[in-house]
Scaffold this motif. Structure first.
Motif, PDB file in Angstrom:
ATOM      1  N   ALA A   1       8.577  -1.062   0.815  1.00 57.99           N
ATOM      2  CA  ALA A   1       7.488  -0.845  -0.145  1.00 57.99           C
ATOM      3  C   ALA A   1       7.555  -1.930  -1.210  1.00 57.99           C
ATOM      4  N   GLN A   2       6.413  -2.514  -1.538  1.00 54.81           N
ATOM      5  CA  GLN A   2       6.299  -3.539  -2.575  1.00 54.81           C
ATOM      6  C   GLN A   2       5.713  -2.872  -3.815  1.00 54.81           C
TER       7      GLN A   2
ATOM      8  N   ARG B   1      -9.853   0.393   4.851  1.00 55.71           N
ATOM      9  CA  ARG B   1     -11.026   0.308   3.981  1.00 55.71           C
ATOM     10  C   ARG B   1     -11.026  -1.056   3.296  1.00 55.71           C
ATOM     11  N   PRO B   2     -12.178  -1.548   2.883  1.00 52.44           N
ATOM     12  CA  PRO B   2     -12.232  -2.836   2.182  1.00 52.44           C
ATOM     13  C   PRO B   2     -11.346  -2.836   0.943  1.00 52.44           C
ATOM     14  N   GLY B   3     -10.614  -3.933   0.763  1.00 53.79           N
ATOM     15  CA  GLY B   3      -9.743  -4.064  -0.400  1.00 53.79           C
ATOM     16  C   GLY B   3      -8.348  -3.543  -0.198  1.00 53.79           C
ATOM     17  N   ALA B   4      -8.093  -2.927   0.970  1.00 54.59           N
ATOM     18  CA  ALA B   4      -6.744  -2.391   1.207  1.00 54.59           C
ATOM     19  C   ALA B   4      -5.810  -3.492   1.638  1.00 54.59           C
TER      20      ALA B   4
ATOM     21  N   ARG C   1       0.816  -1.225   0.000  1.00 53.09           N
ATOM     22  CA  ARG C   1       0.000   0.000   0.000  1.00 53.09           C
ATOM     23  C   ARG C   1       0.844   1.267   0.000  1.00 53.09           C
ATOM     24  N   LEU C   2       2.171   1.160   0.038  1.00 56.21           N
ATOM     25  CA  LEU C   2       3.041   2.325  -0.063  1.00 56.21           C
ATOM     26  C   LEU C   2       3.283   2.644  -1.533  1.00 56.21           C
ATOM     27  N   ARG C   3       3.266   3.921  -1.875  1.00 56.68           N
ATOM     28  CA  ARG C   3       3.455   4.359  -3.254  1.00 56.68           C
ATOM     29  C   ARG C   3       4.544   5.423  -3.310  1.00 56.68           C
TER      30      ARG C   3
END
Length: 356
Positions: free
Chosen positions: A316-317, A353-356, A276-278
């Motif tokens: 971070a992936q 949140r859903p999907g995170a 989730r890291l960008r």
């Protein structure tokens, strides 16, 4: 088969291998035992099989206490990570060996059926020494499946195989066990494998059962930091924070808004999965984290980026192949809605949140 382990524990001398726990694998479905080495997975499988007797508690099968019943008197099939085949028997006779002990009359038909399903029917006349490692593991699996036991126990059966072969066999196993004919328990150290297998997952750590439930639910709603650590690869980024004035303050003057409806004071831990890291300037309420590159690992079509930031060390992936030099500076950003929040005692307070 309905298998229930009722408050079972295992001690060997002064060492605790399993703290008392209760778990009931879903009948006719797949249950994954997930945990690092020495988490207690093999100890638990051995109790299920009847190879060992628990120090405390009972093992029930369809309501009957079988705690003291040895493995030879139970209808169980087990496959170990170190595959075992009879070296003097060809593949056909290796697969047929448990069927002969059962006195079955359809041995040739059954051997052919299971060999075809595992794509080793062309190897039936060969000796194990003439097979590759992957083929030998398929023979061990075929022998276990041919028995048609109502309880199948798999102790990291694919760990010694190469990546491509692991993927192939894993997919085949999911298909084989989707019939609902057997209760299957599969031990693994790999969170990704647990997600691919689906079913239910029991997370173990240092001999303790931390959480059990549908695999997707356990992954998305880890009950504690310990579960989140065990069920994240790469590891979840964990940041120390303090709740103050409706926000969670982090080192380096970074902060996140307190999730809606969450009641907490004092110290908390914020968890963010590496995926989730960008990279890039923060937008729309995202939190930006200036960072310095310490390592960049390319694995297939993904890049694992290790950085140092004021909040601590992060991973971070990133999707795709990215090139970085050591010491490069950049900004990582995270959406507050992607963050987990754990209380001071390590228990989950808020999920993303859903999907995170």
């Amino acid at each position: 088969m309905r298998l229930v382990l009722e408050d079972v524990g295992k001690r060997v001398g002064g060492a605790v291998h399993l703290h008392p726990l209760r778990v009931a694998p879903e009948p006719g479905a797949l249950t994954v035992l997930l945990g690092a080495t020495l988490a207690g997975k093999t100890s638990l499988l051995r109790l299920m099989a009847g190879l060992d007797r628990p120090t405390t508690g009972r093992v029930l099968v369809d309501g009957k206490d079988v705690t003291g019943v040895p493995v030879r008197e139970r209808n169980v099939a087990m496959v170990y990570q170190q595959f075992i085949n009879y070296p003097s028997l060809n593949v056909r006779d290796n697969i047929a060996s448990p069927l002969k002990l059962q006195g079955r009359g359809d041995i040739d038909t059954r051997v052919r059926q299971v060999a075809e399903r595992l794509r080793i029917d062309h190897l039936l006349d060969r000796l194990p020494a003439q097979l590759s490692g992957g083929q030998q593991q398929r023979v061990a699996l075929a022998r276990a499946l041919a028995k048609e036991a109502p309880l199948v126990l798999l102790d990291e059966p694919l760990v010694n195989l190469d990546y491509k072969l692991r993927e192939e066999l894993r997919d085949e196993l999911v298909a084989l066990f989707s019939t609902g004919r057997a209760t299957v328990v599969y031990a693994t150290t790999e969170p990704g494998e647990a997600l691919l297998l689906g079913g239910h997952t029991a997370v173990l750590d240092a001999g303790e059962l931390l959480q059990y439930g549908p695999t997707a639910q356990v992954f998305h709603q880890p009950a504690s930091i310990r579960v989140a650590r065990a069920f994240s690869d790469p590891p979840m980024n964990l940041l120390r924070g303090i709740v103050k004035d409706g926000r969670i303050g982090l080192p380096g003057d970074a902060s996140l808004p307190l999730p809606e409806g969450m009641r907490a004071t004092g110290g908390v831990t914020v968890g963010v999965r590496a995926s989730r890291l960008r990279i890039g300037a923060p937008q729309g309420g995202q939190m930006g984290l200036p960072a310095r590159v310490t390592l960049a690992e390319i694995s297939g079509s993904e890049t694992y980026l290790h950085v140092d930031a004021a909040v601590g060390s992060l991973v971070a992936q990133l999707t795709g192949v990215h090139r970085f030099e050591l010491g490069d500076t950049l900004t990582l950003n995270v959406d507050p809605r992607d963050a987990y929040v754990f209380g001071g005692d390590g228990t989950l307070l808020s999920v993303p949140r859903p999907g995170a």
